[in-house]
Structures are given as C-alpha cells and as structure tokens.
Design a protein around this motif. Structure first.
Motif, PDB file in Angstrom:
ATOM      1  N   ALA A   1       0.812  -1.236   0.000  1.00 47.86           N
ATOM      2  CA  ALA A   1       0.000   0.000   0.000  1.00 47.86           C
ATOM      3  C   ALA A   1       0.839   1.278   0.000  1.00 47.86           C
ATOM      4  O   ALA A   1       0.315   2.398  -0.134  1.00 47.86           O
ATOM      5  CB  ALA A   1      -0.913   0.011   1.223  1.00 47.86           C
ATOM      6  N   GLY A   2       2.145   1.127   0.163  1.00 47.96           N
ATOM      7  CA  GLY A   2       2.997   2.311   0.193  1.00 47.96           C
ATOM      8  C   GLY A   2       3.036   2.945   1.584  1.00 47.96           C
ATOM      9  O   GLY A   2       2.446   2.443   2.545  1.00 47.96           O
ATOM     10  N   GLY A   3       3.707   4.088   1.675  1.00 41.51           N
ATOM     11  CA  GLY A   3       3.892   4.755   2.967  1.00 41.51           C
ATOM     12  C   GLY A   3       2.646   5.497   3.456  1.00 41.51           C
ATOM     13  O   GLY A   3       1.646   5.630   2.733  1.00 41.51           O
ATOM     14  N   ALA A   4       2.722   5.955   4.705  1.00 42.32           N
ATOM     15  CA  ALA A   4       1.610   6.713   5.304  1.00 42.32           C
ATOM     16  C   ALA A   4       1.389   8.029   4.536  1.00 42.32           C
ATOM     17  O   ALA A   4       2.333   8.609   3.989  1.00 42.32           O
ATOM     18  CB  ALA A   4       1.912   6.995   6.762  1.00 42.32           C
ATOM     19  N   LEU A   5       0.171   8.411   4.494  1.00 41.31           N
ATOM     20  CA  LEU A   5      -0.189   9.637   3.752  1.00 41.31           C
ATOM     21  C   LEU A   5      -0.396  10.816   4.715  1.00 41.31           C
ATOM     22  O   LEU A   5      -0.931  10.648   5.817  1.00 41.31           O
ATOM     23  CB  LEU A   5      -1.467   9.399   2.954  1.00 41.31           C
ATOM     24  N   SER A   6      -0.032  11.970   4.243  1.00 38.96           N
ATOM     25  CA  SER A   6      -0.288  13.208   5.017  1.00 38.96           C
ATOM     26  C   SER A   6      -1.775  13.531   4.969  1.00 38.96           C
ATOM     27  O   SER A   6      -2.460  13.265   3.969  1.00 38.96           O
ATOM     28  CB  SER A   6       0.512  14.381   4.435  1.00 38.96           C
ATOM     29  N   ALA A   7      -2.263  14.184   6.042  1.00 40.07           N
ATOM     30  CA  ALA A   7      -3.672  14.580   6.094  1.00 40.07           C
ATOM     31  C   ALA A   7      -3.967  15.643   5.049  1.00 40.07           C
ATOM     32  O   ALA A   7      -3.085  16.412   4.656  1.00 40.07           O
ATOM     33  CB  ALA A   7      -4.003  15.107   7.484  1.00 40.07           C
ATOM     34  N   ILE A   8      -5.188  15.601   4.605  1.00 38.92           N
ATOM     35  CA  ILE A   8      -5.613  16.624   3.645  1.00 38.92           C
ATOM     36  C   ILE A   8      -6.927  17.242   4.146  1.00 38.92           C
ATOM     37  O   ILE A   8      -7.577  16.691   5.045  1.00 38.92           O
ATOM     38  CB  ILE A   8      -5.789  16.049   2.232  1.00 38.92           C
ATOM     39  N   CYS A   9      -7.335  18.372   3.597  1.00 40.54           N
ATOM     40  CA  CYS A   9      -8.585  19.027   3.956  1.00 40.54           C
ATOM     41  C   CYS A   9      -9.709  18.530   3.074  1.00 40.54           C
ATOM     42  O   CYS A   9      -9.466  17.972   1.990  1.00 40.54           O
ATOM     43  CB  CYS A   9      -8.442  20.551   3.776  1.00 40.54           C
ATOM     44  N   GLN A  10     -10.915  18.790   3.556  1.00 40.10           N
ATOM     45  CA  GLN A  10     -12.074  18.447   2.722  1.00 40.10           C
ATOM     46  C   GLN A  10     -11.918  19.107   1.368  1.00 40.10           C
ATOM     47  O   GLN A  10     -11.631  20.306   1.281  1.00 40.10           O
ATOM     48  CB  GLN A  10     -13.361  18.894   3.401  1.00 40.10           C
ATOM     49  N   GLY A  11     -12.101  18.241   0.369  1.00 45.82           N
ATOM     50  CA  GLY A  11     -11.959  18.731  -0.994  1.00 45.82           C
ATOM     51  C   GLY A  11     -10.527  18.771  -1.466  1.00 45.82           C
ATOM     52  O   GLY A  11     -10.266  19.070  -2.622  1.00 45.82           O
ATOM     53  N   GLY A  12      -9.543  18.448  -0.554  1.00 46.96           N
ATOM     54  CA  GLY A  12      -8.133  18.481  -0.927  1.00 46.96           C
ATOM     55  C   GLY A  12      -7.706  17.178  -1.618  1.00 46.96           C
ATOM     56  O   GLY A  12      -8.386  16.172  -1.583  1.00 46.96           O
ATOM     57  N   THR A  13      -6.535  17.181  -2.202  1.00 41.92           N
ATOM     58  CA  THR A  13      -5.975  16.005  -2.934  1.00 41.92           C
ATOM     59  C   THR A  13      -4.721  15.522  -2.233  1.00 41.92           C
ATOM     60  O   THR A  13      -3.849  16.331  -1.888  1.00 41.92           O
ATOM     61  CB  THR A  13      -5.658  16.383  -4.382  1.00 41.92           C
ATOM     62  N   SER A  14      -4.641  14.200  -2.083  1.00 35.84           N
ATOM     63  CA  SER A  14      -3.504  13.601  -1.407  1.00 35.84           C
ATOM     64  C   SER A  14      -2.274  13.608  -2.290  1.00 35.84           C
ATOM     65  O   SER A  14      -2.357  13.828  -3.500  1.00 35.84           O
ATOM     66  CB  SER A  14      -3.799  12.153  -1.029  1.00 35.84           C
TER      67      SER A  14
END
Length: 297
Positions: free
Chosen positions: A274-287
């Motif tokens: 699955a790859g590394g941990a993802l940073s948080a994003i805001c509603q409507g934001g893109t990872s």
C-alpha cells in the motif's frame, strides 16, 4: 603211426579303432590244423559270439582306453592249444565339467569365470547360451558371460566339447540374472502456485525395485511411502522458486537403484504493497501519490 596236426590260429586283419563303450567290427579270425574251435578273450569290455573266431565282436568298457590286446585261443584236437593276438585301439570319449555354481548377476552384468574343463578325448570346448555375450567363450575355464539388457531369471549355459575322435558331449549349468530396477516419472505436471498442491504425480517403478520415493529440493510430499508413487502429491513451499525438479528414486532388489525426474512449474503468488503513510488533507483536498505497488504473480 598216426600224426595228429597241431592247432593253428589266424587273428585276421587289423581292426579299426573304436571309442570307449563302442563295438568293433567282426574279428575275422580263424582256426585250423587240429583245432576244432577257438575263443576270443582280452580287454576289460565284453564279447559277443566270443566262440566264433570269425564273427566275434568286442565292446570296449566305458573306462578303458589305449591299445588293448585281444587273444584268440584254439580248442579241441589232440595236440594242445595255441594263441594269436592282435591289438585294437580304444579312443577316449570326450568329457566335460561345467565347474562350480555361479553367483547371480544383474541385467547387463558380467559373471565370474565359468571354471569349466574338458577331458578324455576332447581337445577343446566352447561355452554358449543366453541372450548376452561371451568373452573367451572357447576357454572352458576363464570364459565369462555378460547378460543381455532384457533377459532375466535362470539362464542355461552350455559347455560343448570339440576335437578328438569320439564325437562331442555337453554339460550345462545355470546362472540367475536379476532384473535391474526401473523408474518412470509419469506424465507432465500442470503448474501450481507457491504453497499449492499438485495433482497425483503418476510415477511408477518396476524391474527389481520394490519401492520408490519422491524427493525435491524444497516443498513437501503426501502419500510418499514408496509403495504407490503414482498417488503421491507435491506441495510447493510458500517461497518456492520455479521450476522444481521432482526425482523418483527406487529401492530394494539386488541390482542397485535408479531414478527418474520431471519438473513442475511453480507460479509466484500475487503481492501488494500500500505504500507509505499519507499526510492529512482538507475536505476537498488532494492527497500525495499513493505510492503503492503490486508484484509476484
């Protein structure tokens, strides 16, 4: 004064040689003068019509040989007896001895020396028999036999004399040829996955083998006790490489072992990361990119 004639005897012509146990031609002798009869004697054999000087025949014994002296002795008359002799040659019959018992050999194997011999009137001897080949077959003692690749069981080997004046004779002995083991790996196998189990392997054994067992550099087998290799199955290791060589090896019997092989393809299982941990994003934001991957099969 009456003058009686002395007896006379004639042994007849020379006799042809005979063999041990053989019978001569008629003696061809005669008596005359004052003799009224005559009897043949001599030798260790037997006579037929011994009291007939002309027609008597001599049968040599089974053991006498060489020059035998035969004697015709007159009978009757008034002036005693007289004798005449002639020789007859008795030639030896051939004899053969097959030698001692032979140790068993395997298909394609070579025997020990035969250890045979010839004697009597024989001057030589030759071994024959079997579907294999001979070395020094005309030496009764040192000849050896190499079994054919397909013959098995008790094989009759024959020593036949040659030479001399009294025909030939033969003797035989047997040698046991044990079957070589055989192994058949069976048909081609369908591919399996790492950790997967094959269909029945379908192998078999024969010849002198009494069992056969499967082996491989990795993985495990089921129903692999040796008696029914055809029903055995193979389970690949979880990290197996490909292809895997499966080997069927015989055991039992008197002629060693043999093996047969075939391969089975082991396909790798699928993998996913699955790859590394993802940073948080805001509603409507893109990872950021997921960074996942797949591998294996």
């Amino acid at each position: 004064i009456v003058v009686n004639p002395n007896p006379t005897a004639n042994a007849g012509g020379a006799l042809s040689a005979i063999c041990q146990g053989g019978t001569s031609a008629a003696m061809g002798g005669s008596v005359s003068g004052g003799a009224t009869g005559g009897t043949w004697s001599g030798g260790a054999g037997t006579w037929t019509n011994a009291t007939s000087p002309a027609n008597a025949k001599y049968t040599a014994s089974a053991t006498e040989s060489g020059t035998i002296t035969l004697t015709l002795t007159t009978s009757g008359g008034l002036c005693g007896t007289t004798t005449v002799t002639k020789p007859i040659t008795v030639n030896q019959n051939p004899t053969a001895n097959a030698g001692g018992a032979m140790a068993a050999i395997c298909q394609g194997g070579t025997s020990a020396a035969m250890g045979g011999s010839v004697g009597g009137g024989a001057t030589g001897g030759t071994w024959s028999g079997g579907a294999g080949t001979w070395t020094n077959a005309n030496n009764p003692s040192t000849a050896t036999y190499k079994a054919g690749a397909a013959e098995s069981g008790p094989i009759t080997l024959t020593l036949t004399t040659s030479g001399g004046l009294c025909g030939t004779t033969t003797v035989t002995k047997t040698i046991t040829v044990n079957q070589n083991p055989t192994a058949n790996a069976g048909g081609a196998m369908a591919a399996i996955c790492q950790g997967g189990t094959s269909a029945a392997l379908g192998g078999s054994f024969g010849g002198g083998a009494t069992s056969a067992v499967w082996s491989a550099p990795s993985g495990t087998f089921a129903n692999n006790g040796g008696g029914t290799p055809g029903t055995a199955t193979f389970t690949a290791a979880a990290n197996s490489t490909s292809p895997i060589t499966l080997t069927l090896t015989t055991s039992g019997g008197s002629c060693g072992t043999t093996s047969a092989t075939k391969t089975i393809v082991v396909n790798p299982n699928p993998t996913a990361n699955a790859g590394g941990a993802l940073s948080a994003i805001c509603q409507g934001g893109t990872s950021a990119a997921m960074g996942g991957s797949v591998g294996g099969g």
